[in-house]
Design an enzyme around this catalytic site. Structure first.
Site, PDB file in Angstrom:
ATOM      1  CE  LYS A  75      -3.781  -2.492   2.111  1.00 44.26           C
ATOM      2  NZ  LYS A  75      -4.443  -2.961   3.331  1.00 44.26           N
ATOM      3  CD  GLN A 124      -3.471  -4.638   6.381  1.00 38.28           C
ATOM      4  OE1 GLN A 124      -3.327  -3.662   5.650  1.00 38.28           O
ATOM      5  NE2 GLN A 124      -4.106  -5.730   5.976  1.00 38.28           N
ATOM      6  CG  ASP A 132     -10.295  -0.926   4.856  1.00 37.53           C
ATOM      7  OD1 ASP A 132      -9.882  -1.079   3.682  1.00 37.53           O
ATOM      8  OD2 ASP A 132      -9.700  -1.352   5.860  1.00 37.53           O
TER       9      ASP A 132
END
Ligand code: NAD
Length: 297
Positions: free
Chosen positions: A59, A103, A126
């Site tokens: 990322k 995460q 997200d």
């Protein structure tokens, strides 16, 4: 993965499609930079899970490529839930931070739902916050989960109008299965969601014009389970032994038995080189969209 050149036209290539999206995001980031805005993503990593470390690194690399600033917060396993929630509060209130990503997985002493709920819906890149999930359900513009978003782009790359098609989604997670169904419904598909308790899954999958597999079982879908000329989106990422005699070497495969179904279907995403590349590209897109919305563009 070696693919028969004659069947190459059936591949929905994640590298090409994600490349186009990444290019578009990069251009938009440049345009924002000219207005004095620098999109910034905060990434929180807790613990030493090797897969999570790889995902976070990937990322970060892509952020650099598209011109998004990334700020990393790394903690060991023992991080207290209250400290994580306090950090999220600080990031929520920091106008220089446009997106917040925790995460997953996180250690079991920290509540995943509390963590998701604490992130400002405007910075929820997200797309997991209940407010964004509710907006998606109501077909209101919002930050949508990256993997289903990327899967939809791949579907639309091979079928412009999917209205009225039968779509079957395997899996019902909040991350993939449920939002995938919602996006397909919002595009006027007739959607069936099947899961671990479904009876006779084949009776549903064999009638699907679009089949999305997100269950995490290697090569689960065989050719007699799919409809002729179906569009197959294989979300699954499973690590298996390279061959029966080989113990140390592994490879990645999807939930669909690629070699078994490719002759029968019209299009299919490969694993690797498919949905995974779209997921991280869509994270960049969500960070861009979040930044634009926060600045009123
Ligand atoms: P999950 O474990 O949260 O959910 C799995 C789902 O599969 C559940 O809803 C369960 O009901 C269903 N399921 C399990 N066994 C089944 C069976 N025998 N028949 C039908 N349904 C069954 O997983 P997830 O987070 O949704 O991820 C699913 C897969 O997608 C995993 O392989 C994961 O690694 C992969 N994934 C890939 C990406 C990507 O970017 N490509 C992103 C997220 C997840």
């Amino acid at each position: 993965m070696t693919i028969n050149p004659e069947l190459q036209h059936k591949i929905i290539d994640g590298k090409i499609i994600s490349g186009t999206l990444i290019e578009q995001v990069s251009q938009s980031v440049l345009a924002l930079n000219k207005k004095g805005v620098k999109p910034t993503l905060a990434v929180i990593l807790i613990g030493n899970d090797p897969a999570s470390q790889v995902y976070v690194r990937n990322k970060k690399i892509l952020c650099e490529k598209v011109g998004i600033e990334s700020v990393e917060y790394k903690f060991d396993e023992s991080l207290a839930e209250s400290d994580l929630l306090s950090l999220i509060d600080v990031l929520n209130n920091d106008t220089n931070i446009n997106g917040i990503l925790v995460q997953f997985p996180i250690p079991s002493h920290i509540s995943k739902q509390k963590t998701i709920n604490r992130i400002s819906p405007n910075k929820d890149v997200d797309g997991l916050h209940p407010i964004n999930a509710g907006k998606l359900m109501n077909n209101i513009e919002c930050l949508t989960p990256c993997t289903p978003q990327g899967s939809m782009i791949m579907i639309k790359s091979v079928a412009k109008d999917i209205s009225g098609m039968n779509a079957v989604v395997l899996g019902r997670s909040n991350l993939v299965g449920k939002p995938m169904c919602q996006l397909l419904i919002n595009s006027n598909c007739t959607v069936t969601q099947v899961h671990s308790k479904t009876r006779d899954i084949k009776s549903f999958t064999s009638n699907a014009h679009i089949l999305v597999a997100a269950i995490g079982i290697p090569n689960f879908i065989k050719s007699d389970w799919v409809k002729k000329d179906a569009i197959i989106i294989d979300v699954g990422i499973n690590r298996v032994k390279k061959d029966r005699n080989e113990t140390s070497k592994t490879k990645l495969v999807g939930d669909v038995d690629f070699e078994d179904v490719i002759d029968k279907v019209s299009s299919i995403t490969p694993v690797p080189g498919g949905v995974g590349l779209m997921t991280v590209a869509c994270l960049m897109n969500n960070t861009l969209q979040a930044t634009k919305a926060q600045h009123g563009f």
